[in-house]
Motif scaffolding. Structure first.
Motif, PDB file in Angstrom:
ATOM      1  N   ASP A   1     -91.980 -86.586-100.140  1.00 14.78           N
ATOM      2  CA  ASP A   1     -92.707 -86.524 -98.774  1.00 14.78           C
ATOM      3  C   ASP A   1     -91.207 -87.069 -98.138  1.00 14.78           C
ATOM      4  OD1 ASP A   1     -95.398 -87.936 -98.522  1.00 14.78           O
ATOM      5  OD2 ASP A   1     -94.801 -89.106 -99.155  1.00 14.78           O
ATOM      6  N   THR A   2     -90.375 -86.760 -98.568  1.00 11.39           N
ATOM      7  CA  THR A   2     -88.597 -87.252 -98.102  1.00 11.39           C
ATOM      8  C   THR A   2     -88.322 -85.341 -97.965  1.00 11.39           C
ATOM      9  OG1 THR A   2     -87.349 -87.485 -99.863  1.00 11.39           O
ATOM     10  CG2 THR A   2     -87.841 -89.623 -99.246  1.00 11.39           C
ATOM     11  N   ILE A   3     -88.294 -84.816 -98.763  1.00  6.79           N
ATOM     12  CA  ILE A   3     -88.239 -83.613 -99.265  1.00  6.79           C
ATOM     13  C   ILE A   3     -89.171 -82.557 -97.279  1.00  6.79           C
ATOM     14  CG2 ILE A   3     -88.725 -81.174 -99.918  1.00  6.79           C
ATOM     15  CD1 ILE A   3     -88.244 -82.389-102.200  1.00  6.79           C
ATOM     16  N   ALA A   4     -90.133 -83.111 -97.532  1.00  8.52           N
ATOM     17  CA  ALA A   4     -90.692 -83.017 -95.906  1.00  8.52           C
ATOM     18  C   ALA A   4     -90.774 -83.285 -94.642  1.00  8.52           C
ATOM     19  CB  ALA A   4     -92.907 -82.956 -96.392  1.00  8.52           C
ATOM     20  N   THR A   5     -89.941 -83.977 -94.638  1.00 15.11           N
ATOM     21  CA  THR A   5     -89.780 -84.532 -93.530  1.00 15.11           C
ATOM     22  C   THR A   5     -88.310 -83.695 -93.103  1.00 15.11           C
ATOM     23  OG1 THR A   5     -90.059 -87.060 -93.956  1.00 15.11           O
ATOM     24  CG2 THR A   5     -88.310 -86.826 -92.540  1.00 15.11           C
TER      25      THR A   5
END
Length: 398
Positions: free
Chosen positions: A208-212
């Motif tokens: 999720d943080t990479i996608a953000t």
């Protein structure tokens, strides 16, 4: 009109790219995130909003910003939320100085945060020789973050995710830890110095943080120290334990189980935390019953006053009454003993379950043994007319 991009290129020992690409001008961060973002960006944004909405306008919030995907996603979404809540975001980036390029990376991360409106602090630290690089780095970061948070009278936000939680549980399982450690990281906790530590993303995944970061077109630092072949090693030259777990053990465990072990490990931390909280509450209720205050001097016949002294200078000392303590379950007794040792001045960072169990033996397995040495203290079992047998703390003077 094209949006101007500012590229901050950094090197990395690994083939994956390691750089910061910031959309430092228009459109604004908030306009790119939008009112109702989806996917990983949406999950991170909602988690951060739920955390920050409790704070009053004008409050400051400190964020530990390494430049990795987790802390960067947290910071970007926090800056967006803060602009609508009237909060001040303070970022702290620590340069450990272990790689030639780390200073440039830290400055680039600080500049990026500043370009979005954060009050950015970049600090270089010298790592202690003791405890290994992981522990020394963690303690150095904690010290810097605490100092900054205290100066702003602010809480500290960290970007740990569910994946970090799973790694922590597995590390501690491998060390034979009890419930106090297996509960791993807390989402919201206040330390003994009154500093509040919050992990808004602890229920989310690293993906999720990479996608953000990808959704916002902001690159992140892919630190080679997080890899098994990175520059940091254990004393025997093997990979750091967490990086070995992340890149080797957990993937193999998932392959063997046929499922993602991170979810199960994080679930274990949640379940253990419930049990630990219940036992802690029981121990807190019993504390008032087993704690006694002894007038000085109690009988000092077995004690060499040349090597030991009371832990305080007043005329009373806190002790534990043996008889009511003996009747409690071991899990409750040891929690009371741990609290007792820490409040009397034992070095919490060096206090182990072995120390606590030895003190517990003074209660349940008494056969006239000598004092029990714990970090910074010695615990004697002494007896007086009013309270009967008690555990009494003394400081070692030499």
């Amino acid at each position: 009109m094209k949006t101007k991009r500012t590229f901050l290129r950094l090197t990395n020992a690994h083939t994956p790219t390691c750089g910061l690409c910031a959309l430092a001008e228009t459109p604004s961060l908030s306009s790119r995130i939008g009112p109702n973002p989806g996917g990983g960006l949406g999950r991170v944004s909602r988690a951060v909003w739920a955390c920050l909405k409790e704070f009053q306008p004008g409050s400051a919030v400190v964020i530990g910003l390494s430049g990795g995907a987790d802390s960067l996603a947290l910071t970007l979404c926090a800056l967006d939320c803060a602009s609508r809540l009237g909060l001040d975001i303070v970022t702290v980036t620590v340069d450990h100085g272990v790689r030639a390029e780390s200073a440039d990376e830290a400055r680039a991360v600080g500049d990026l945060a500043r370009s979005y409106g954060a009050d950015s602090h970049v600090m270089r630290v010298a790592l202690a020789d003791k405890g290994g690089p992981e522990g020394a780095g963690r303690e150095a970061r904690r010290e810097v973050l605490t100092r900054v948070a205290r100066s702003y009278d602010a809480p500290i936000l960290l970007g740990h995710t569910l994946d970090d939680q799973a790694e922590t549980v597995l590390l501690r399982l491998g060390r034979g830890s009890g419930a106090h450690s297996l509960r791993a990281m807390r989402q919201d906790a206040t330390d003994r110095e009154g500093i509040r530590w919050i992990r808004p993303l602890l229920h989310l995944r690293r993906a999720d943080t990479i996608a953000t970061c990808q959704a916002l077109a902001v690159g992140f630092v892919d630190d080679p120290t997080n890899y098994p072949d990175g520059p940091w090693k254990t004393a025997d030259g093997s990979p750091l334990r967490r990086s070995a777990l992340r890149h080797r053990a957990i993937p193999l465990l998932g392959e063997a189980l046929g499922s993602d072990p991170a979810l199960a490990l994080a679930r274990t931390a949640t379940l253990v935390a419930r049990d630990d909280d219940a036992l802690n509450q029981w121990a807190d209720r019993e504390w008032a019953r087993v704690k006694v205050t002894l007038e000085r001097p109690v009988s000092l016949s077995p004690i060499d006053e040349a090597t030991h002294t009371y832990p305080a200078t007043d005329t009373q000392t806190v002790a534990l009454s043996v008889e009511p303590l003996k009747s409690l379950p071991q899990a409750v007794r040891t929690r009371i003993i741990r609290r007792f040792l820490i409040e009397c001045g034992a070095d919490e960072s060096k206090l182990s379950m072995t120390h606590i169990d030895r003190v517990d033996n003074l209660v349940v397995n008494w056969h006239g043994q000598k004092e029990i040495e714990v970090p910074s203290l010695a615990i004697f079992r002494l007896k007086d007319k009013e309270n009967g047998a008690s555990l009494v703390p003394f400081l070692r003077t030499r």
